[in-house]
Design a protein around this motif. Sequence first.
Motif, PDB file in Angstrom:
ATOM      1  N   ALA A  94       0.829  -1.208   0.000  1.00  0.00           N
ATOM      2  CA  ALA A  94       0.000   0.000   0.000  1.00  0.00           C
ATOM      3  C   ALA A  94       0.860   1.254   0.000  1.00  0.00           C
ATOM      4  O   ALA A  94       0.577   2.239  -0.691  1.00  0.00           O
ATOM      5  CB  ALA A  94      -0.941  -0.013   1.202  1.00  0.00           C
ATOM      6  N   GLY A  95       1.935   1.235   0.803  1.00  0.00           N
ATOM      7  CA  GLY A  95       2.838   2.376   0.828  1.00  0.00           C
ATOM      8  C   GLY A  95       3.507   2.590  -0.523  1.00  0.00           C
ATOM      9  O   GLY A  95       3.666   3.724  -0.983  1.00  0.00           O
ATOM     10  N   LEU A  96       3.892   1.495  -1.180  1.00  0.00           N
ATOM     11  CA  LEU A  96       4.508   1.611  -2.497  1.00  0.00           C
ATOM     12  C   LEU A  96       3.518   2.131  -3.539  1.00  0.00           C
ATOM     13  O   LEU A  96       3.885   2.926  -4.414  1.00  0.00           O
ATOM     14  CB  LEU A  96       5.053   0.250  -2.933  1.00  0.00           C
ATOM     15  N   GLU A  97       2.261   1.691  -3.453  1.00  0.00           N
ATOM     16  CA  GLU A  97       1.259   2.158  -4.415  1.00  0.00           C
ATOM     17  C   GLU A  97       1.025   3.663  -4.297  1.00  0.00           C
ATOM     18  O   GLU A  97       0.684   4.322  -5.276  1.00  0.00           O
ATOM     19  CB  GLU A  97      -0.043   1.379  -4.229  1.00  0.00           C
ATOM     20  N   ARG A  98       1.228   4.206  -3.101  1.00  0.00           N
ATOM     21  CA  ARG A  98       1.111   5.655  -2.937  1.00  0.00           C
ATOM     22  C   ARG A  98       2.362   6.374  -3.436  1.00  0.00           C
ATOM     23  O   ARG A  98       2.286   7.473  -3.983  1.00  0.00           O
ATOM     24  CB  ARG A  98       0.856   5.994  -1.465  1.00  0.00           C
ATOM     25  N   TYR A  99       3.521   5.746  -3.227  1.00  0.00           N
ATOM     26  CA  TYR A  99       4.792   6.419  -3.519  1.00  0.00           C
ATOM     27  C   TYR A  99       5.197   6.331  -4.987  1.00  0.00           C
ATOM     28  O   TYR A  99       5.663   7.326  -5.570  1.00  0.00           O
ATOM     29  CB  TYR A  99       5.894   5.796  -2.649  1.00  0.00           C
ATOM     30  N   LEU A 100       5.050   5.183  -5.608  1.00  0.00           N
ATOM     31  CA  LEU A 100       5.608   4.965  -6.944  1.00  0.00           C
ATOM     32  C   LEU A 100       5.110   5.955  -7.995  1.00  0.00           C
ATOM     33  O   LEU A 100       5.903   6.397  -8.843  1.00  0.00           O
ATOM     34  CB  LEU A 100       5.356   3.528  -7.397  1.00  0.00           C
TER      35      LEU A 100
ATOM     36  N   ARG B 103      16.255   4.351 -11.014  1.00  0.00           N
ATOM     37  CA  ARG B 103      15.047   5.157 -11.174  1.00  0.00           C
ATOM     38  C   ARG B 103      14.774   6.063  -9.981  1.00  0.00           C
ATOM     39  O   ARG B 103      14.315   7.180 -10.156  1.00  0.00           O
ATOM     40  CB  ARG B 103      13.834   4.240 -11.430  1.00  0.00           C
ATOM     41  N   ALA B 104      15.003   5.577  -8.774  1.00  0.00           N
ATOM     42  CA  ALA B 104      14.692   6.423  -7.609  1.00  0.00           C
ATOM     43  C   ALA B 104      15.388   5.879  -6.370  1.00  0.00           C
ATOM     44  O   ALA B 104      15.600   4.666  -6.239  1.00  0.00           O
ATOM     45  CB  ALA B 104      13.185   6.489  -7.370  1.00  0.00           C
ATOM     46  N   LEU B 105      15.735   6.781  -5.474  1.00  0.00           N
ATOM     47  CA  LEU B 105      16.214   6.439  -4.135  1.00  0.00           C
ATOM     48  C   LEU B 105      15.239   7.066  -3.152  1.00  0.00           C
ATOM     49  O   LEU B 105      15.048   8.279  -3.145  1.00  0.00           O
ATOM     50  CB  LEU B 105      17.622   6.986  -3.898  1.00  0.00           C
ATOM     51  N   CYS B 106      14.617   6.237  -2.319  1.00  0.00           N
ATOM     52  CA  CYS B 106      13.630   6.725  -1.352  1.00  0.00           C
ATOM     53  C   CYS B 106      14.229   6.686   0.047  1.00  0.00           C
ATOM     54  O   CYS B 106      14.537   5.606   0.566  1.00  0.00           O
ATOM     55  CB  CYS B 106      12.362   5.880  -1.408  1.00  0.00           C
ATOM     56  N   THR B 107      14.387   7.846   0.653  1.00  0.00           N
ATOM     57  CA  THR B 107      14.896   7.930   2.021  1.00  0.00           C
ATOM     58  C   THR B 107      13.783   8.207   3.032  1.00  0.00           C
ATOM     59  O   THR B 107      14.055   8.381   4.219  1.00  0.00           O
ATOM     60  CB  THR B 107      15.961   9.037   2.114  1.00  0.00           C
ATOM     61  N   ASP B 108      12.547   8.240   2.556  1.00  0.00           N
ATOM     62  CA  ASP B 108      11.386   8.486   3.410  1.00  0.00           C
ATOM     63  C   ASP B 108      10.939   7.158   4.028  1.00  0.00           C
ATOM     64  O   ASP B 108      10.333   6.317   3.371  1.00  0.00           O
ATOM     65  CB  ASP B 108      10.253   9.089   2.571  1.00  0.00           C
ATOM     66  N   HIS B 109      11.245   6.962   5.307  1.00  0.00           N
ATOM     67  CA  HIS B 109      10.953   5.682   5.955  1.00  0.00           C
ATOM     68  C   HIS B 109       9.466   5.451   6.188  1.00  0.00           C
ATOM     69  O   HIS B 109       9.073   4.358   6.595  1.00  0.00           O
ATOM     70  CB  HIS B 109      11.728   5.582   7.270  1.00  0.00           C
ATOM     71  N   SER B 110       8.641   6.452   5.917  1.00  0.00           N
ATOM     72  CA  SER B 110       7.196   6.238   6.082  1.00  0.00           C
ATOM     73  C   SER B 110       6.626   5.360   4.955  1.00  0.00           C
ATOM     74  O   SER B 110       5.508   4.858   5.075  1.00  0.00           O
ATOM     75  CB  SER B 110       6.459   7.578   6.097  1.00  0.00           C
ATOM     76  N   VAL B 111       7.411   5.132   3.884  1.00  0.00           N
ATOM     77  CA  VAL B 111       6.896   4.347   2.754  1.00  0.00           C
ATOM     78  C   VAL B 111       6.916   2.860   3.083  1.00  0.00           C
ATOM     79  O   VAL B 111       5.878   2.194   3.079  1.00  0.00           O
ATOM     80  CB  VAL B 111       7.693   4.645   1.474  1.00  0.00           C
ATOM     81  N   ILE B 112       8.112   2.308   3.381  1.00  0.00           N
ATOM     82  CA  ILE B 112       8.170   0.881   3.751  1.00  0.00           C
ATOM     83  C   ILE B 112       9.008   0.650   5.009  1.00  0.00           C
ATOM     84  O   ILE B 112       9.276  -0.484   5.376  1.00  0.00           O
ATOM     85  CB  ILE B 112       8.715   0.001   2.608  1.00  0.00           C
TER      86      ILE B 112
ATOM     87  N   VAL C 195      12.212   1.683   5.628  1.00  0.00           N
ATOM     88  CA  VAL C 195      13.660   1.795   5.438  1.00  0.00           C
ATOM     89  C   VAL C 195      13.939   2.538   4.132  1.00  0.00           C
ATOM     90  O   VAL C 195      13.050   2.711   3.297  1.00  0.00           O
ATOM     91  CB  VAL C 195      14.355   0.406   5.371  1.00  0.00           C
ATOM     92  N   THR C 196      15.192   2.951   3.956  1.00  0.00           N
ATOM     93  CA  THR C 196      15.625   3.490   2.666  1.00  0.00           C
ATOM     94  C   THR C 196      15.675   2.365   1.640  1.00  0.00           C
ATOM     95  O   THR C 196      16.107   1.246   1.949  1.00  0.00           O
ATOM     96  CB  THR C 196      17.019   4.139   2.801  1.00  0.00           C
ATOM     97  N   PHE C 197      15.236   2.654   0.415  1.00  0.00           N
ATOM     98  CA  PHE C 197      15.292   1.639  -0.634  1.00  0.00           C
ATOM     99  C   PHE C 197      15.559   2.319  -1.968  1.00  0.00           C
ATOM    100  O   PHE C 197      15.442   3.540  -2.106  1.00  0.00           O
ATOM    101  CB  PHE C 197      14.002   0.813  -0.694  1.00  0.00           C
ATOM    102  N   LEU C 198      15.942   1.523  -2.955  1.00  0.00           N
ATOM    103  CA  LEU C 198      16.150   2.058  -4.291  1.00  0.00           C
ATOM    104  C   LEU C 198      15.353   1.257  -5.308  1.00  0.00           C
ATOM    105  O   LEU C 198      14.978   0.102  -5.060  1.00  0.00           O
ATOM    106  CB  LEU C 198      17.634   2.090  -4.666  1.00  0.00           C
ATOM    107  N   LEU C 199      15.120   1.876  -6.444  1.00  0.00           N
ATOM    108  CA  LEU C 199      14.405   1.256  -7.553  1.00  0.00           C
ATOM    109  C   LEU C 199      15.265   1.348  -8.801  1.00  0.00           C
ATOM    110  O   LEU C 199      15.924   2.365  -9.034  1.00  0.00           O
ATOM    111  CB  LEU C 199      13.078   1.977  -7.823  1.00  0.00           C
ATOM    112  N   TYR C 200      15.268   0.274  -9.586  1.00  0.00           N
ATOM    113  CA  TYR C 200      15.892   0.343 -10.904  1.00  0.00           C
ATOM    114  C   TYR C 200      15.091  -0.488 -11.890  1.00  0.00           C
ATOM    115  O   TYR C 200      14.251  -1.316 -11.496  1.00  0.00           O
ATOM    116  CB  TYR C 200      17.367  -0.050 -10.883  1.00  0.00           C
ATOM    117  N   ASP C 201      15.341  -0.270 -13.170  1.00  0.00           N
ATOM    118  CA  ASP C 201      14.619  -0.992 -14.209  1.00  0.00           C
ATOM    119  C   ASP C 201      14.975  -2.475 -14.180  1.00  0.00           C
ATOM    120  O   ASP C 201      16.140  -2.846 -13.984  1.00  0.00           O
ATOM    121  CB  ASP C 201      14.942  -0.425 -15.590  1.00  0.00           C
ATOM    122  N   TYR C 202      13.983  -3.287 -14.395  1.00  0.00           N
ATOM    123  CA  TYR C 202      14.185  -4.732 -14.487  1.00  0.00           C
ATOM    124  C   TYR C 202      14.940  -5.066 -15.776  1.00  0.00           C
ATOM    125  O   TYR C 202      14.662  -4.512 -16.839  1.00  0.00           O
ATOM    126  CB  TYR C 202      12.837  -5.440 -14.470  1.00  0.00           C
ATOM    127  N   VAL C 203      15.921  -5.954 -15.675  1.00  0.00           N
ATOM    128  CA  VAL C 203      16.683  -6.420 -16.833  1.00  0.00           C
ATOM    129  C   VAL C 203      16.420  -7.915 -16.994  1.00  0.00           C
ATOM    130  O   VAL C 203      16.721  -8.706 -16.090  1.00  0.00           O
ATOM    131  CB  VAL C 203      18.193  -6.162 -16.661  1.00  0.00           C
TER     132      VAL C 203
END
Length: 362
Positions: free
Chosen positions: A17-23, A98-107, A109-117
């Motif tokens: 749910a947090g990711l669906e709001r953030y992405l 694609r993104a670095l999320c430092t907002d711990h309210s999302v999941i 912890v800090t996390f990163l996103l990149y394109d799937y290969v």
Amino acid sequence: MTATDTESPVVPGLDIAGLERYLPTVLTDYDPAAGLTARLLTGGRSNLTCLLTQSSGRQWVLRRPPLGHLTPTAHDMGREFRTLSQLAGTGFPAPRPRALCTDHSVIGVTFLLYDYVAGCIIGDAATAGGLPEAEADRLSGELIRTLARLHAIAPPAPEAGRSRSSTGYLQRQLARWTDQWQRNQTRELPAFGQLGRWLADQIGRLASDYPSTFVHGDYRLDNLILDPSSYQVRAVLDWEMSTFGDPLMDLALLLAYWEEPGDRLRRRVNVARNLTVTQGFWSRDRLLSEYLAATGVPAEHLDVCLGLTCLKLAAILEGVHYRHQAGEALDELSAGMADAAPAMLEMGLLVADGHGLAGLAG
């Protein structure tokens, strides 16, 4: 990308749910109407890697630290994102960040996103053992060529007040992994102190003008996404320990994880077991000679880098064992890690005792 597939709709450490709001705020190709599912690709021993998929077919990879016990500077999402960003546009095969999320309210912890290969990973003995001899030979060469490509990329200028001397890098690595060991250790292993003292003495004797390049930090066969037919590298994964420093440290880690038939000590390390023992895979000696021929990197201090790599891997694998004992590991392989750190330290002491590269076999 292959998976240790966790098919459960609930992936530990992810808040859908947090990711669906953030992405939608960071991904222009995210479709809020398409829904989102997650699948654990790897987990437990290092950062958790999850495949995010929408019903429209769009896919991204999310990386976050492991559950539970963490140590300072380890599992650094910001470091991984910065390196991927620096490599973007160089032509080197790495995922597009694609993104670095430092907002711990999302999941949390800090996390990163990149394109799937898309592609294949040689991550288990059955897959590796099924390679024809000619293709194992070709893959060995591709490993070395790709590493040489990385080390040929000019790194950015150092930040003001920062030095990139080779000896300074090796000294910092020794201090970092000694600290990690002290935070993660589950038992007394005098071999760690013995190896550490030898390294401190040897590093203090080195010249300071060795090359400084991009260093991946965990370069090995099962961290590569390959083209399924040509075995060319489509993407190098897992940049959480990347930095700028002595390129021989990448080669040393590849050699330490490489396995040859008859190895005594390597078989006690339950990571990427039996991947390179079949006909066609190069020997450690050939990996070394082909790398040096491709790069011209000076190798008179290779034994120091091999010993330091064994100490580093002992600290990392002891952390895996720590998390398993605490019930925080998500993969079954972590249960077999009790003997990994002692074996790595024994390898390092054999290197220190003058056995050099042969010390990795035991």
